[in-house]
Design a protein around this motif. Structure first.
Motif, short mmCIF file in Angstrom:
data_model
loop_
_atom_site.label_atom_id
_atom_site.label_comp_id
_atom_site.label_asym_id
_atom_site.label_seq_id
_atom_site.Cartn_x
_atom_site.Cartn_y
_atom_site.Cartn_z
N LEU A 5 -26.94 -73.27 -97.90
CA LEU A 5 -25.96 -73.88 -97.01
C LEU A 5 -25.90 -73.56 -95.44
O LEU A 5 -25.89 -72.21 -94.99
CB LEU A 5 -24.52 -73.50 -97.54
N THR A 6 -25.94 -74.68 -94.74
CA THR A 6 -26.08 -74.40 -93.11
C THR A 6 -24.94 -74.28 -92.41
O THR A 6 -25.07 -74.10 -91.31
CB THR A 6 -27.05 -75.45 -92.81
N HIS A 7 -23.87 -74.56 -92.93
CA HIS A 7 -22.66 -74.47 -92.23
C HIS A 7 -21.90 -72.97 -92.23
O HIS A 7 -20.68 -72.87 -91.88
CB HIS A 7 -21.45 -75.70 -93.04
N PHE A 8 -22.76 -72.14 -92.70
CA PHE A 8 -22.15 -70.63 -92.69
C PHE A 8 -23.29 -69.78 -92.00
O PHE A 8 -24.42 -69.95 -92.37
CB PHE A 8 -21.92 -70.17 -94.19
N VAL A 19 -28.32 -78.51 -84.15
CA VAL A 19 -29.18 -79.62 -84.23
C VAL A 19 -30.17 -79.59 -83.05
O VAL A 19 -30.92 -80.73 -82.73
CB VAL A 19 -28.58 -81.05 -84.59
N SER A 20 -29.98 -78.85 -81.90
CA SER A 20 -30.75 -78.80 -80.75
C SER A 20 -32.19 -78.96 -80.83
O SER A 20 -32.81 -79.68 -79.90
CB SER A 20 -30.26 -77.81 -79.92
N ASP A 108 -30.21 -90.54 -83.42
CA ASP A 108 -29.72 -89.21 -82.97
C ASP A 108 -30.45 -88.45 -83.77
O ASP A 108 -31.12 -88.14 -84.64
CB ASP A 108 -28.08 -89.18 -83.10
N LYS A 109 -29.80 -87.02 -83.60
CA LYS A 109 -30.64 -85.63 -84.42
C LYS A 109 -29.65 -85.42 -85.64
O LYS A 109 -30.10 -84.36 -86.33
CB LYS A 109 -30.15 -84.38 -83.16
N THR A 110 -28.82 -86.06 -86.02
CA THR A 110 -28.17 -85.71 -87.25
C THR A 110 -27.49 -87.20 -87.86
O THR A 110 -27.51 -88.24 -87.04
CB THR A 110 -26.63 -84.75 -86.75
N GLY A 111 -27.35 -86.93 -89.06
CA GLY A 111 -26.85 -88.23 -89.85
C GLY A 111 -25.44 -88.85 -89.52
O GLY A 111 -24.84 -88.08 -89.01
#
Length: 163
Positions: A5-8, A19-20, A108-111
């Motif tokens: 889980l990447t939102h924590f 996402v840089s 872009d860098k994210t969906g």
């Protein structure tokens, strides 16, 4: 597939994913929703006789606008410069419903999955709002991601079985 889980962060605190370092790629997401209505309501929509105006025209614009506002509604979404958003409707007489399909594109860098889901949902909510004076029994259902392409996680198709 990485299930981390990447939102924590390491302490369990919510965070926006960084996402840089990711590369910009073309990404497309298609989401669907549907709204069940009465036979009479469906006919009023078809004939353009709902008192608030062109139901599907307004719902299309609302869905497009919603796709561009997703980061203001969903806390961890990145603000995105959407390249394209299309909202299509199919009236299903047999099931007395309107099927909504949103297609959102970006480089872009994210969906754009959340943007497509938001667009389909808000289009359905707009139909509800415009028709509630004549039909309060409408049901919004079946909202889901149908397909997505691009990005690190690759392609997803709702109808393909996964292992």
């Amino acid at each position: 597939m990485d299930n981390k889980l990447t939102h924590f962060d390491n302490s369990g605190n919510a965070r926006m994913v960084d996402v840089s370092e990711k590369n910009k790629t073309e990404r497309v997401a298609i989401a669907v929703s549907r709204i069940k209505v009465s036979k009479e309501t469906l006919e009023l929509i078809r004939l353009g006789k709902i008192g608030k105006g062109d139901v599907l025209g307004v719902a299309r614009v609302a869905g497009i606008m919603a796709s561009k506002q997703t980061s203001n509604l969903i806390p961890m979404c990145h603000p995105l410069m959407i390249s394209s958003c299309n909202i299509d409707f199919e009236i299903n007489d047999k099931e007395c419903c309107i099927e909504i399909k949103s297609t959102v594109k970006i480089v872009d860098k994210t969906g754009v999955e959340m943007e497509a889901l938001t667009a389909a949902t808000v289009a359905a909510l707009t139909i509800y709002d415009m028709c509630k004076a004549v039909d309060k029994r409408m049901v919004i259902e079946g909202t889901h991601l149908l397909k997505k392409t691009g990005g690190k996680s690759g392609e997803f198709n709702f109808h393909e079985k996964t292992l």
